[in-house]
Structure formats: structure tokens, C-alpha cells
Design an enzyme around this catalytic site. Structure first.
Site, PDB file in Angstrom:
ATOM      1  N   CYS A  37       0.815  -1.218   0.000  1.00  0.00           N
ATOM      2  CA  CYS A  37       0.000   0.000   0.000  1.00  0.00           C
ATOM      3  C   CYS A  37       0.848   1.267   0.000  1.00  0.00           C
ATOM      4  O   CYS A  37       0.327   2.368  -0.187  1.00  0.00           O
ATOM      5  CB  CYS A  37      -0.951   0.013   1.195  1.00  0.00           C
ATOM      6  SG  CYS A  37      -2.206  -1.269   1.099  1.00  0.00           S
ATOM      7  N   HIS A  78     -11.617  10.349  -9.521  1.00  0.00           N
ATOM      8  CA  HIS A  78     -10.473  10.458 -10.430  1.00  0.00           C
ATOM      9  C   HIS A  78      -9.400  11.424  -9.931  1.00  0.00           C
ATOM     10  O   HIS A  78      -8.866  12.227 -10.689  1.00  0.00           O
ATOM     11  CB  HIS A  78     -10.931  10.798 -11.855  1.00  0.00           C
ATOM     12  CG  HIS A  78     -11.503   9.611 -12.554  1.00  0.00           C
ATOM     13  ND1 HIS A  78     -12.773   9.143 -12.288  1.00  0.00           N
ATOM     14  CD2 HIS A  78     -10.973   8.777 -13.475  1.00  0.00           C
ATOM     15  CE1 HIS A  78     -13.005   8.077 -13.037  1.00  0.00           C
ATOM     16  NE2 HIS A  78     -11.924   7.825 -13.757  1.00  0.00           N
ATOM     17  N   GLU A 125     -13.450  -0.570   0.017  1.00  0.00           N
ATOM     18  CA  GLU A 125     -12.263  -0.323  -0.809  1.00  0.00           C
ATOM     19  C   GLU A 125     -12.041  -1.439  -1.824  1.00  0.00           C
ATOM     20  O   GLU A 125     -11.615  -1.190  -2.950  1.00  0.00           O
ATOM     21  CB  GLU A 125     -11.048  -0.195   0.107  1.00  0.00           C
ATOM     22  CG  GLU A 125      -9.766   0.128  -0.617  1.00  0.00           C
ATOM     23  CD  GLU A 125      -8.580   0.201   0.309  1.00  0.00           C
ATOM     24  OE1 GLU A 125      -8.257   1.312   0.764  1.00  0.00           O
ATOM     25  OE2 GLU A 125      -7.986  -0.862   0.591  1.00  0.00           O
TER      26      GLU A 125
END
EC number: 4.-.-.-
Length: 141
Positions: A37, A78, A125
Site C-alpha cells: 500500500c 479520479h 475499498e
């Protein structure tokens, strides 16, 4: 979007509104112990907002569904979350994303005459990982 059942929260409001939406964004966790991550990667986040209240507005809404989506989706979709002002000095983990969404939504709700409350923010997620944020300061029962 797929149909999802969310953990419910106990409250005694007359109305409970739930709004589902998603946004696509990238992030990274700036810490050596974050494993993979630590590298920039993206997700399609699925979000559910639970709003409660007793008083409807002049349109008969607790809150207009489209206002809730616009409030969050337009800010995050985005984007690289790490670069957004909402995450300045914060790591955009899913937990922090959920808490930040709560703060944004509740700040907006506080401006409404009918005073609805954000009871829960659910952020998925990945297909197997999600976070729920519930504010501690409210007593819903």
C-alpha cells in the site's frame, strides 16, 4: 452498482436515508510498514451514507440524494487522494477516507434548517475490505 446490505445503526429518528454511490481514486500510504500500500494504487470505492432526522424540508426530503453524491463524488472522483486538501497531513487510509467523508457530509448537513445527522459512513475499498465510521459524540438511541 450491486445491491448491498449494510450494518444498521440503532436510532430513534423517524426517517433514515441511505445513499449509495462510488468513485474511482488512487492513493498511497506514506509509511515504510504499509507494505504494498506504500505504492500508488487505485480503487473503485463504494460508499453508503446513512442520514437520520425527524424533520423534512420544503420538498419533503430529509436531504436530496443528488446533493449527497455531489458533495463527495465531485471532490474525490479520479483524483490522487494524497494530493487533496482534505488529506493534508493525513494518510488517506480507508478509515481516514470514511472519517473525512463523515466530516464533509455533517458540515453540510449542519447548514440545513431541518438538521439531519450523518449516522454512518460505509466505505468499501475492495470486494473483501470495508470500513464503517460512526461518530461517537451522537447518542442515537
Amino acid at each position: 452498482m450491486f445491491q448491498q446490505h449494510y450494518p444498521s445503526i440503532n436510532h430513534n429518528y423517524q426517517f433514515e436515508l441511505n445513499k449509495d454511490f462510488n468513485f474511482s481514486a488512487a492513493h498511497y500510504i506514506p509509511s515504510d510498514d504499509a507494505g504494498k500500500c506504500m505504492r500508488t494504487h487505485g480503487h473503485t470505492y463504494f460508499v453508503n451514507l446513512t442520514i437520520g432526522g425527524d424533520v423534512l424540508d420544503h420538498n419533503g426530503f430529509l436531504v436530496n440524494f443528488s446533493e449527497l453524491k455531489k458533495l463527495v463524488h465531485d471532490q474525490f472522483d479520479h483524483h490522487l487522494l494524497n494530493e487533496l486538501p482534505q488529506f493534508k497531513d493525513k494518510s488517506p487510509s480507508t478509515e481516514i477516507v470514511a472519517q473525512t467523508i463523515y466530516e464533509m457530509v455533517q458540515t453540510s448537513l449542519n447548514e440545513r434548517a431541518n438538521q439531519p445527522q450523518c449516522l454512518q459512513v460505509y466505505v468499501r475499498e475492495t470486494p473483501t475490505s470495508y470500513v464503517i465510521f460512526r461518530p461517537k459524540e451522537l447518542n442515537h438511541e
